[in-house]
Scaffold this motif. Structure first.
Motif, mmCIF file in Angstrom:
data_model
loop_
_atom_site.group_PDB
_atom_site.id
_atom_site.type_symbol
_atom_site.label_atom_id
_atom_site.label_comp_id
_atom_site.label_asym_id
_atom_site.label_seq_id
_atom_site.Cartn_x
_atom_site.Cartn_y
_atom_site.Cartn_z
ATOM 1 N N ASP A 87 5.008 14.109 -3.509
ATOM 2 C CA ASP A 87 4.560 13.308 -2.372
ATOM 3 C C ASP A 87 4.268 11.850 -2.715
ATOM 4 O OD1 ASP A 87 4.706 15.167 -0.288
ATOM 5 O OD2 ASP A 87 2.808 16.076 -0.873
ATOM 6 N N SER A 88 3.727 11.596 -3.901
ATOM 7 C CA SER A 88 3.319 10.229 -4.234
ATOM 8 C C SER A 88 3.603 9.974 -5.706
ATOM 9 C CB SER A 88 1.829 10.032 -3.948
ATOM 10 O OG SER A 88 1.410 8.725 -4.298
ATOM 11 N N VAL A 89 4.491 9.009 -5.991
ATOM 12 C CA VAL A 89 4.886 8.732 -7.371
ATOM 13 C C VAL A 89 4.796 7.237 -7.653
ATOM 14 C CG1 VAL A 89 6.396 10.741 -7.552
ATOM 15 C CG2 VAL A 89 7.342 8.558 -6.761
ATOM 16 N N PHE A 90 4.592 6.914 -8.932
ATOM 17 C CA PHE A 90 4.611 5.528 -9.381
ATOM 18 C C PHE A 90 5.999 5.112 -9.843
ATOM 19 C CE2 PHE A 90 -0.152 5.565 -10.522
ATOM 20 C CZ PHE A 90 -0.467 4.942 -9.326
ATOM 21 N N SER A 91 6.759 6.046 -10.426
ATOM 22 C CA SER A 91 8.060 5.712 -10.995
ATOM 23 C C SER A 91 9.134 6.581 -10.378
ATOM 24 C CB SER A 91 8.055 5.926 -12.514
ATOM 25 O OG SER A 91 7.943 7.311 -12.815
ATOM 26 N N THR A 92 10.380 6.147 -10.515
ATOM 27 C CA THR A 92 11.469 7.023 -10.131
ATOM 28 C C THR A 92 11.676 8.036 -11.239
ATOM 29 O OG1 THR A 92 13.722 7.085 -9.265
ATOM 30 C CG2 THR A 92 13.323 5.691 -11.174
ATOM 31 N N ALA A 93 12.632 8.925 -11.072
ATOM 32 C CA ALA A 93 12.813 10.019 -12.009
ATOM 33 C C ALA A 93 13.714 9.629 -13.170
ATOM 34 C CB ALA A 93 13.408 11.223 -11.286
ATOM 35 N N SER A 94 13.351 10.112 -14.351
ATOM 36 C CA SER A 94 14.217 10.052 -15.523
ATOM 37 C C SER A 94 14.810 11.446 -15.705
ATOM 38 C CB SER A 94 13.412 9.637 -16.760
ATOM 39 O OG SER A 94 14.206 9.714 -17.916
ATOM 40 N N TRP A 95 16.133 11.549 -15.618
ATOM 41 C CA TRP A 95 16.802 12.847 -15.659
ATOM 42 C C TRP A 95 16.938 13.349 -17.091
ATOM 43 C CZ3 TRP A 95 18.870 15.476 -11.320
ATOM 44 C CH2 TRP A 95 18.830 14.767 -10.117
ATOM 45 N N ASN A 131 0.830 -1.200 0.000
ATOM 46 C CA ASN A 131 0.000 0.000 0.000
ATOM 47 C C ASN A 131 0.868 1.255 0.000
ATOM 48 O OD1 ASN A 131 -2.965 0.866 0.302
ATOM 49 N ND2 ASN A 131 -1.953 2.077 1.880
ATOM 50 N N ASP A 132 1.922 1.250 0.817
ATOM 51 C CA ASP A 132 2.827 2.400 0.852
ATOM 52 C C ASP A 132 3.630 2.511 -0.436
ATOM 53 O OD1 ASP A 132 2.096 3.416 3.315
ATOM 54 O OD2 ASP A 132 3.547 2.225 4.422
ATOM 55 N N LEU A 133 4.034 1.366 -0.997
ATOM 56 C CA LEU A 133 4.763 1.391 -2.263
ATOM 57 C C LEU A 133 3.919 2.036 -3.352
ATOM 58 C CD1 LEU A 133 7.100 0.505 -4.160
ATOM 59 C CD2 LEU A 133 5.869 -1.660 -4.453
ATOM 60 N N PHE A 134 2.662 1.629 -3.464
ATOM 61 C CA PHE A 134 1.800 2.124 -4.529
ATOM 62 C C PHE A 134 1.361 3.574 -4.318
ATOM 63 C CE2 PHE A 134 0.037 -2.355 -5.682
ATOM 64 C CZ PHE A 134 1.210 -2.627 -6.359
ATOM 65 N N TYR A 135 1.025 3.947 -3.081
ATOM 66 C CA TYR A 135 0.310 5.202 -2.863
ATOM 67 C C TYR A 135 1.030 6.222 -1.979
ATOM 68 C CZ TYR A 135 -3.366 2.242 -4.724
ATOM 69 O OH TYR A 135 -4.091 1.393 -5.522
ATOM 70 N N HIS A 136 2.143 5.850 -1.367
ATOM 71 C CA HIS A 136 2.804 6.777 -0.443
ATOM 72 C C HIS A 136 4.314 6.822 -0.665
ATOM 73 C CE1 HIS A 136 -0.991 7.185 1.707
ATOM 74 N NE2 HIS A 136 -1.093 5.868 1.710
ATOM 75 N N SER A 137 4.747 6.680 -1.909
ATOM 76 C CA SER A 137 6.171 6.738 -2.233
ATOM 77 C C SER A 137 6.552 8.147 -2.672
ATOM 78 C CB SER A 137 6.509 5.745 -3.355
ATOM 79 O OG SER A 137 6.427 4.418 -2.896
ATOM 80 N N GLU A 138 7.449 8.776 -1.926
ATOM 81 C CA GLU A 138 7.905 10.126 -2.240
ATOM 82 C C GLU A 138 9.016 10.084 -3.293
ATOM 83 O OE1 GLU A 138 7.440 11.999 2.246
ATOM 84 O OE2 GLU A 138 9.252 10.891 1.689
#
Length: 650
Positions: free
Chosen positions: A251-259, A227-234
């Motif tokens: 505050d809440s992301v599905f993916s990490t950043a692409s620079w 639940n935290d992985l899906f909806y509460h990942s900063e």
């Protein structure tokens, strides 16, 4: 069951070779074996297997100079003490002790033989060597831009379940306690020294380096819970030397950043409004300003990656019932179709010259690798040549108008190999999971995708994408908020009416089935419609109140209905279990016994309710299985049970 799947595609920096990973059996989430292959992107030479062990080899990544490949494997490396090439240290893995430079050398003595570790191999297949020997599995990793280091993720210390077993001897286990948190480790590839970075009280699940190597963008959750992985990942930006947080970008992301290549911006995806749907953003790393992309796009952005030229992004978008790769102008946000793939894109990667490697499936190809270059798409592999001899059902995209408001609804139709136009045939509707998922005009055959299996036995199969699905923007996805089974089921019923009107579906021989949300839709259908003569309810949510307080992802259900008890009335109105007395259709219930996403009590309650009322029903449960069935004998049994159920009743 003998089909080979492809789950990755990594193109070399110079664009000359593509790495891909194969595994036996399509849609298996826990394979027992996977292999890394390499193929020339010009298609002039056959692919060759790069790794030689019959183990779990995967997640290959090219070094920045293209000479070395890092990958994960659970193979053993006899005779290697500690980290490969280094003497074992007296500091145990996971210890906070370090040398004056803050570096660690973990001891491998306690490392399980089957743990997944980092390995290196040359592009020609020589020089295979062990890089890490941590006490716990390595998950994700990334090469540093200069190629001297690799940042990877792994928990520290012994497995938490071992601690819990000891604790349980004198007491219980605290629910939702943060444990097994993954940390960031940076290993010097030449010296094998390891630096440990810790973000306090955060589980790091993905990471990426800034182009200058000075910072890391990480996805961080408060616990390891789904639940935290899906909806509460900063989304955090860290200093790569100290681990200090420079900035929280979102505050809440599905993916990490692409620079972006110049390091000034990052692109990422995040949950839609109220966590329903998917949104895409570009953020300024220095000031934190965020811009949303694709707000008017007629589709759903699944993945966003920065292109090599610093002015454009590549976006994988599901449009109606097909995956399209778009080129997106970073300044204007304009989306332009780049690759109309004609199937489902599972992975893609771009080389410095703009060539793009794609792994995915098409209607007649279960899994293969393609290269897009100079405006042309070329297939590089034939992983399942046996399919050339198969008589497959014909797959076509279809659409129909909603009887409610005239809105176009899209889907996929599979007709049997010997189908003759104008002669109605037995027909099954298959509902997808989600609800924010999509059926695509791609290969439809696995333990969970029954389309081609049914078509080969004479069935027409409708795969609808009703309201709530991906593929038509976030407003379309949110159209089932406060009411599962209302707007979405009417869209499905309209699709059935369309097939009957076209004299494809025999109205006296209709069935419905699905898994997860598709199982819910099947249960809803038989409590609200008498047209179906057989139903398969797989891993279905049938009682939303009890599901919301027992699932491992409660934010998923409460996003649609609100938090109990305030949302109870809406939940009850969308719970097939509350209407089980209306069922006249024979129902087959399928469920994994260890399902935490949709606990087995959901399926069992629906089955017991039917049987208590004297309805015709059968339930089959599968030991050891979670929400997605993983054991091959169970996957095969599910397909046999589904086929036999429809054959018996249609």
């Amino acid at each position: 069951m003998g089909l080979t799947d492809v789950i990755d595609a990594e193109i070399s920096p110079d664009g000359r070779h593509v790495l891909y990973v194969t595994q036996p059996t399509i849609a298996t989430s826990r394979p027992t074996r996977s292999e890394i292959w390499i193929v020339a992107s010009d298609g002039k030479s056959p692919a060759r297997r790069l790794t030689r062990a019959s183990m779990l080899d995967g997640s290959p990544q090219w070094s920045p100079d293209g000479r070395t490949i890092a990958f994960l494997s659970n193979r053993t490396d006899p005779g290697t003490p500690g980290v490969a090439g280094a003497e074992p240290s007296q500091v145990p893995a996971g210890s906070d002790q370090s040398d004056p430079n803050g570096k660690l050398r973990p001891d491998s003595a306690a490392r399980p033989a089957s743990s997944r570790q980092l390995w290196l191999i040359s592009a020609d297949g020589s020089g295979e060597r062990h890089l890490t020997a941590t006490e716990r599995d390595v998950s994700r990793f990334r090469w540093s831009p200069d190629g001297r280091s690799i940042a990877f993720l792994a928990p520290d210390g012994p497995p938490a379940n071992a601690k819990n077993d000891r604790a349980a001897q004198g007491g219980g286990i605290i629910a939702d306690a943060p444990r097994d948190l993954s940390r960031i480790w940076i290993i010097d590839v030449a010296a094998r020294d390891i630096l440990r970075l810790t973000v306090a009280d955060r589980d790091i699940t993905d990471l990426s380096w800034s182009p200058d190597g000075r910072r890391l963008a990480v996805r961080a959750a408060p616990t390891t819970g789904l639940n935290d992985l899906f909806y509460h990942s900063e989304l955090l930006i860290l200093d790569a030397k100290s681990g200090a947080i420079d900035r929280k970008l979102f505050d809440s992301v599905f993916s990490t950043a692409s620079w972006s290549p110049d390091g000034s911006q990052v692109a990422f995806t995040a949950p839609g409004e109220g966590t329903i749907g998917i949104r895409a953003f570009v953020a300024d790393v220095e000031n934190g300003a965020v811009r949303e992309l694709g707000t008017t796009l007629d589709g759903t952005i699944r993945q966003l990656e920065w292109s090599r030229d610093n002015r454009k992004l590549l976006a994988r978008v599901v449009v109606h019932s097909r995956d399209v790769l778009f080129s997106t102008d970073a300044a204007t946000g304009l989306f332009r179709p780049l690759v109309k793939f004609g199937g489902r894109i599972g992975a893609f990667a771009e080389a410095h010259d703009g060539s793009i490697a794609i792994a995915g499936s098409q209607p007649e190809r279960a899994a293969d690798v393609w290269i897009y270059r100079g405006g042309n798409l070329r297939r590089l592999t034939e992983l399942n040549p046996q399919m050339r001899e198969w008589k497959l059902g014909k797959i076509e995209e279809v659409s129909w108008a909603s009887s409610r408001d005239g809105r176009p609804i899209y889907g996929v139709l599979i007709t049997p190999p010997a189908y003759r136009a104008g002669i109605p045939v037995k027909t099954v509707v298959l509902a997808h999971g989600g609800p924010h998922e999509t059926w695509t005009a791609a290969w439809q055959g696995s333990w969970i995708d029954w389309g081609q299996m049914l078509a080969s036995h004479g069935y027409a199969v409708l795969l609808p994408n009703p309201r709530g699905s991906a593929g038509q923007g976030n407003d379309f996805a949110r159209a089932v908020k406060d009411g599962w089974g209302t707007n979405d089921y009417q869209d499905v019923a309209d699709g059935v009416d369309m097939l009957v009107a076209r004299k494809i579906a025999d109205p006296s021989r209709l069935g419905i089935g699905g898994w997860s949300y598709g199982g819910f839709m099947s249960a809803w259908a038989v409590t609200h419609d008498t047209r179906f003569k057989a139903a398969v309810v797989g891993a279905a949510l049938t009682d939303q109140v009890s599901a919301a307080v027992s699932t491992d992802t409660p934010d998923f259900i409460t996003a649609y209905f609100g938090v109990p008890p305030s949302g109870n009335a809406r939940m009850d109105a969308s719970s097939p279990l509350r209407m089980v007395d209306r069922v006249t259709t024979p129902v087959l219930v399928l469920h994994g016994q260890e399902d935490r996403r949709v606990p087995i009590t959901q399926g069992l309650g629906f089955y017991r309710g039917l049987r208590l009322l004297g309805k015709k029903a059968m339930m089959v449960s599968y030991p050891r299985e979670p929400h997605r069935i993983v054991e091959p004998q169970h996957q095969a049994d599910i397909q046999r049970k589904v086929l036999n159920w429809f054959d018996d009743h249609l």
